[in-house]
Design a protein around this motif. Sequence first.
Motif, PDB file in Angstrom:
ATOM      1  N   GLU A  25      40.056  43.077  35.967  1.00 43.13           N
ATOM      2  CA  GLU A  25      40.879  44.494  36.052  1.00 43.13           C
ATOM      3  C   GLU A  25      41.512  43.652  37.342  1.00 43.13           C
ATOM      4  OE1 GLU A  25      41.498  48.440  37.972  1.00 43.13           O
ATOM      5  OE2 GLU A  25      39.594  47.927  37.322  1.00 43.13           O
ATOM      6  N   ASN A  26      41.090  42.860  38.115  1.00 44.58           N
ATOM      7  CA  ASN A  26      41.184  42.121  39.418  1.00 44.58           C
ATOM      8  C   ASN A  26      41.532  41.035  39.200  1.00 44.58           C
ATOM      9  OD1 ASN A  26      39.652  44.088  40.717  1.00 44.58           O
ATOM     10  ND2 ASN A  26      37.780  42.786  41.308  1.00 44.58           N
ATOM     11  N   LYS A  27      41.340  40.298  38.153  1.00 42.06           N
ATOM     12  CA  LYS A  27      42.303  39.193  36.824  1.00 42.06           C
ATOM     13  C   LYS A  27      43.389  39.027  37.075  1.00 42.06           C
ATOM     14  CE  LYS A  27      38.915  36.196  36.126  1.00 42.06           C
ATOM     15  NZ  LYS A  27      37.616  35.258  35.265  1.00 42.06           N
ATOM     16  N   LEU A  28      43.505  40.500  35.859  1.00 40.15           N
ATOM     17  CA  LEU A  28      44.715  41.212  35.894  1.00 40.15           C
ATOM     18  C   LEU A  28      46.151  41.128  37.148  1.00 40.15           C
ATOM     19  CD1 LEU A  28      46.101  41.628  33.360  1.00 40.15           C
ATOM     20  CD2 LEU A  28      45.363  43.529  33.608  1.00 40.15           C
ATOM     21  N   LEU A  29      45.501  42.349  37.870  1.00 38.14           N
ATOM     22  CA  LEU A  29      46.130  42.539  38.968  1.00 38.14           C
ATOM     23  C   LEU A  29      46.372  41.571  39.581  1.00 38.14           C
ATOM     24  CD1 LEU A  29      43.508  46.145  40.396  1.00 38.14           C
ATOM     25  CD2 LEU A  29      46.282  45.990  38.785  1.00 38.14           C
ATOM     26  N   ASN A  30      45.576  39.749  40.309  1.00 34.76           N
ATOM     27  CA  ASN A  30      45.691  39.305  40.800  1.00 34.76           C
ATOM     28  C   ASN A  30      47.515  38.390  39.720  1.00 34.76           C
ATOM     29  OD1 ASN A  30      44.026  39.999  42.738  1.00 34.76           O
ATOM     30  ND2 ASN A  30      42.708  38.913  42.107  1.00 34.76           N
ATOM     31  N   ASN A  31      46.860  38.055  38.824  1.00 37.96           N
ATOM     32  CA  ASN A  31      47.991  37.582  38.866  1.00 37.96           C
ATOM     33  C   ASN A  31      49.003  38.117  37.626  1.00 37.96           C
ATOM     34  OD1 ASN A  31      45.827  35.566  38.717  1.00 37.96           O
ATOM     35  ND2 ASN A  31      44.332  35.818  36.727  1.00 37.96           N
ATOM     36  N   ASP A  32      48.854  39.342  36.646  1.00 35.40           N
ATOM     37  CA  ASP A  32      50.409  39.780  36.507  1.00 35.40           C
ATOM     38  C   ASP A  32      51.358  40.491  36.737  1.00 35.40           C
ATOM     39  OD1 ASP A  32      49.840  38.040  34.595  1.00 35.40           O
ATOM     40  OD2 ASP A  32      48.148  39.483  33.248  1.00 35.40           O
ATOM     41  N   TYR A  33      50.434  40.995  38.480  1.00 35.23           N
ATOM     42  CA  TYR A  33      51.236  42.546  39.387  1.00 35.23           C
ATOM     43  C   TYR A  33      51.530  42.392  40.614  1.00 35.23           C
ATOM     44  CZ  TYR A  33      52.117  47.017  40.659  1.00 35.23           C
ATOM     45  OH  TYR A  33      52.437  48.664  41.233  1.00 35.23           O
ATOM     46  N   ASN A  34      50.583  42.063  41.416  1.00 32.18           N
ATOM     47  CA  ASN A  34      50.879  41.958  43.107  1.00 32.18           C
ATOM     48  C   ASN A  34      51.297  41.113  43.040  1.00 32.18           C
ATOM     49  OD1 ASN A  34      49.812  44.581  43.140  1.00 32.18           O
ATOM     50  ND2 ASN A  34      47.631  44.142  43.677  1.00 32.18           N
ATOM     51  N   ASN A  74      30.928  45.387  35.278  1.00 32.91           N
ATOM     52  CA  ASN A  74      31.000  44.804  36.273  1.00 32.91           C
ATOM     53  C   ASN A  74      32.351  44.091  35.726  1.00 32.91           C
ATOM     54  OD1 ASN A  74      29.929  45.458  38.274  1.00 32.91           O
ATOM     55  ND2 ASN A  74      27.961  44.399  37.889  1.00 32.91           N
ATOM     56  N   THR A  75      32.300  43.088  34.344  1.00 34.88           N
ATOM     57  CA  THR A  75      32.497  42.767  33.861  1.00 34.88           C
ATOM     58  C   THR A  75      33.788  43.029  33.279  1.00 34.88           C
ATOM     59  OG1 THR A  75      30.956  41.741  32.420  1.00 34.88           O
ATOM     60  CG2 THR A  75      33.463  41.365  31.449  1.00 34.88           C
ATOM     61  N   ALA A  76      33.863  44.151  32.933  1.00 39.40           N
ATOM     62  CA  ALA A  76      36.030  44.709  32.827  1.00 39.40           C
ATOM     63  C   ALA A  76      36.299  44.946  34.464  1.00 39.40           C
ATOM     64  CB  ALA A  76      35.021  46.546  32.490  1.00 39.40           C
ATOM     65  N   LYS A  77      35.564  45.479  35.581  1.00 42.18           N
ATOM     66  CA  LYS A  77      35.766  45.357  37.078  1.00 42.18           C
ATOM     67  C   LYS A  77      36.786  43.860  37.130  1.00 42.18           C
ATOM     68  CE  LYS A  77      37.211  46.571  40.234  1.00 42.18           C
ATOM     69  NZ  LYS A  77      38.715  48.440  41.046  1.00 42.18           N
ATOM     70  N   ILE A  78      36.198  42.900  37.486  1.00 41.00           N
ATOM     71  CA  ILE A  78      36.816  40.884  37.348  1.00 41.00           C
ATOM     72  C   ILE A  78      37.387  40.831  36.224  1.00 41.00           C
ATOM     73  CG2 ILE A  78      35.410  38.786  36.878  1.00 41.00           C
ATOM     74  CD1 ILE A  78      32.901  39.981  37.571  1.00 41.00           C
ATOM     75  N   ASN A  89      35.102  39.690  43.512  1.00 43.90           N
ATOM     76  CA  ASN A  89      35.104  38.736  41.636  1.00 43.90           C
ATOM     77  C   ASN A  89      33.210  38.030  42.255  1.00 43.90           C
ATOM     78  OD1 ASN A  89      36.410  40.269  40.838  1.00 43.90           O
ATOM     79  ND2 ASN A  89      38.424  39.083  39.847  1.00 43.90           N
ATOM     80  N   ASP A  90      33.235  37.431  42.929  1.00 44.81           N
ATOM     81  CA  ASP A  90      32.846  36.401  43.134  1.00 44.81           C
ATOM     82  C   ASP A  90      30.868  37.178  43.148  1.00 44.81           C
ATOM     83  OD1 ASP A  90      34.224  34.381  43.293  1.00 44.81           O
ATOM     84  OD2 ASP A  90      34.318  34.126  45.621  1.00 44.81           O
ATOM     85  N   LYS A  91      31.133  38.057  43.807  1.00 48.97           N
ATOM     86  CA  LYS A  91      29.990  39.216  44.421  1.00 48.97           C
ATOM     87  C   LYS A  91      29.488  40.349  42.987  1.00 48.97           C
ATOM     88  CE  LYS A  91      30.719  40.425  49.427  1.00 48.97           C
ATOM     89  NZ  LYS A  91      31.032  41.727  49.776  1.00 48.97           N
ATOM     90  N   LEU A  92      30.282  40.369  42.389  1.00 47.75           N
ATOM     91  CA  LEU A  92      30.254  40.772  40.893  1.00 47.75           C
ATOM     92  C   LEU A  92      29.744  39.796  39.919  1.00 47.75           C
ATOM     93  CD1 LEU A  92      33.370  42.800  40.058  1.00 47.75           C
ATOM     94  CD2 LEU A  92      31.146  43.788  41.113  1.00 47.75           C
ATOM     95  N   ASN A  93      30.382  38.391  40.042  1.00 43.85           N
ATOM     96  CA  ASN A  93      29.458  37.415  38.925  1.00 43.85           C
ATOM     97  C   ASN A  93      28.375  36.783  39.673  1.00 43.85           C
ATOM     98  OD1 ASN A  93      32.151  37.280  37.226  1.00 43.85           O
ATOM     99  ND2 ASN A  93      32.697  36.179  39.429  1.00 43.85           N
ATOM    100  N   THR A  94      27.802  37.517  40.683  1.00 39.57           N
ATOM    101  CA  THR A  94      26.767  36.973  41.522  1.00 39.57           C
ATOM    102  C   THR A  94      25.679  37.641  40.845  1.00 39.57           C
ATOM    103  OG1 THR A  94      28.042  35.925  42.904  1.00 39.57           O
ATOM    104  CG2 THR A  94      25.279  36.395  43.361  1.00 39.57           C
ATOM    105  N   GLU A  95      25.951  39.719  40.943  1.00 36.41           N
ATOM    106  CA  GLU A  95      25.281  40.192  40.187  1.00 36.41           C
ATOM    107  C   GLU A  95      25.361  40.072  38.751  1.00 36.41           C
ATOM    108  OE1 GLU A  95      25.601  45.106  40.971  1.00 36.41           O
ATOM    109  OE2 GLU A  95      26.888  44.098  41.400  1.00 36.41           O
ATOM    110  N   ASN A  96      26.262  39.683  38.281  1.00 36.50           N
ATOM    111  CA  ASN A  96      25.707  39.890  36.157  1.00 36.50           C
ATOM    112  C   ASN A  96      24.650  38.603  36.417  1.00 36.50           C
ATOM    113  OD1 ASN A  96      27.807  41.656  36.163  1.00 36.50           O
ATOM    114  ND2 ASN A  96      29.467  40.492  35.644  1.00 36.50           N
ATOM    115  N   LYS A  97      24.532  37.653  37.192  1.00 36.67           N
ATOM    116  CA  LYS A  97      23.502  36.625  36.729  1.00 36.67           C
ATOM    117  C   LYS A  97      22.110  37.768  37.193  1.00 36.67           C
ATOM    118  CE  LYS A  97      26.392  32.995  38.043  1.00 36.67           C
ATOM    119  NZ  LYS A  97      26.615  31.032  39.042  1.00 36.67           N
ATOM    120  N   THR A  98      21.848  38.077  38.570  1.00 31.17           N
ATOM    121  CA  THR A  98      20.924  38.574  38.470  1.00 31.17           C
ATOM    122  C   THR A  98      20.438  39.813  37.161  1.00 31.17           C
ATOM    123  OG1 THR A  98      20.875  38.607  41.088  1.00 31.17           O
ATOM    124  CG2 THR A  98      19.817  40.137  40.005  1.00 31.17           C
TER     125      THR A  98
END
Length: 474
Positions: free
Chosen positions: A230-239, A224-228, A177-186
């Motif tokens: 999704e990762n947050k959802l998986l981290n917080n609400d599933y795994n 990228n936004t959708a992937k971010i 997510n950090d990489k995707l956020n950096t890429e989104n800024k670019t």
Amino acid sequence: MKKLLLFFFILSNTAIYSQSVKEKPLKNKDSIVLQKKTNTTLSNKDFNAIIQTSFSKLITGQTANNVGSYAGVDIEKTEVTFSPTFILENGNIITGKMMGGISDGTYAIFNNSKLNTNISLEVQYHFLYKKTPRTIYYYQSDYDKHLEDSTKIVKDHAAAKAKILKSFDNNERIIENDKLNTENKTLDTDITALNQKLNTPITAYEKELLTAQVDNKTFKKNQNTAKIAENKLLNNDYNKLKELLKINNIRADKLNENDISKLKVAGYQFSWFSLAYKLKNDEFRLLDSKEVYENQITKDNYISHEFKTQYSYVNLNPTNYKTTYFTSSLTMKYKSNFNDLKKVEVTQTSTIGTSSNQIRETSDKFFAYSGTYKTGVTELNVDVDFYHFPFSKSAIGFHIFPKSKYTQNIKPVYNAGFGVVFPFIDKKKEKSNINAELYYNFTNIFNSNDVDYTLIERNNIGIRLVFPINFNPN
């Protein structure tokens, strides 16, 4: 030399004290104030849990519901016994007992909408009497281990939880997510620059090319936004929740295994009441020799009712190795005098054939009962049983059992007896499987029946084998 003797004296006393602490159980009374005075006493909730567990083991031999906790079949008498047990949430206990004849492997309570013959149904309700002192005995070392295990379970769970939370704060999805956020800024910077060029005078071909680049970068940013998300959802609400649920279940299982109600109990003291109702249907043949031959044998059946109230008290004291058990009951019966009739064997012979040379005889044997048969008899019984085992491991016990019977239109009958109980100990299980009691019973003390025997002669002496109440708290 004096210092050496003093050291030896201190060492000896320390060793003796340590051994006595391990062997001497603590006493915990049903008093919140008294419990708060020491650091090792139980809370009121834990104390009640152990009392209820000990009560259940004493009454039923178990700590959980078990329908059909006892069942047996008498092949010779073709009878079946079924005894279910129900332990309620408040700790009170309901037990039942059904006995009756079996036919073709079945046990019918009702037959053609009528109560089956030779059947008895009984239900009992047991509850602790909380207004009398209640006491439990347990060993300090066992309680300390319980506290130690409980603390370890909580600490292990906290450490596992912290590890899970830490791992999910630094896992691959967070890094991604950090990489995707950096890429989104670019991408935002590139999209802004492209939009600025679109606002300048350019050819149609250049405009179409720049628009395609903007759309492509916008699509990539949305991915990228959708992937971010999704990762947050998986981290917080599933795994993370899945892992937390797993360690929570492990903690719950360990706490259940280490529950305070399972603490090894060395002894206890409490009392309880029991209420019971019993219904019995007897079918039998009556023999009246005064009647004409055709009417001498008649079939009859009668449904009797029994109501019983009982108070019981037990004190299993491991500090002096003494066990005391007391019970007093009041039973009211509405019945017939069937048990007072005399049982006789009748042989009924029939002749087959008319010719003197061709005659066969058949015989039918059955039991009948003779005497004056009465129904609707009201009877009141008052029974007391007192057991005391004064020696270690209940090696020998003493039993006193006065009884009285008050029957309608009959003089009261008073009996009193005493016995010596010898338990047969199972060496492997260290508990008694059966008790043999040598008893002497004074019957009809006041000679209500006006018999010719003296008081000393009116007795009943013998040996009886009974299954003991399981006083073993473990």
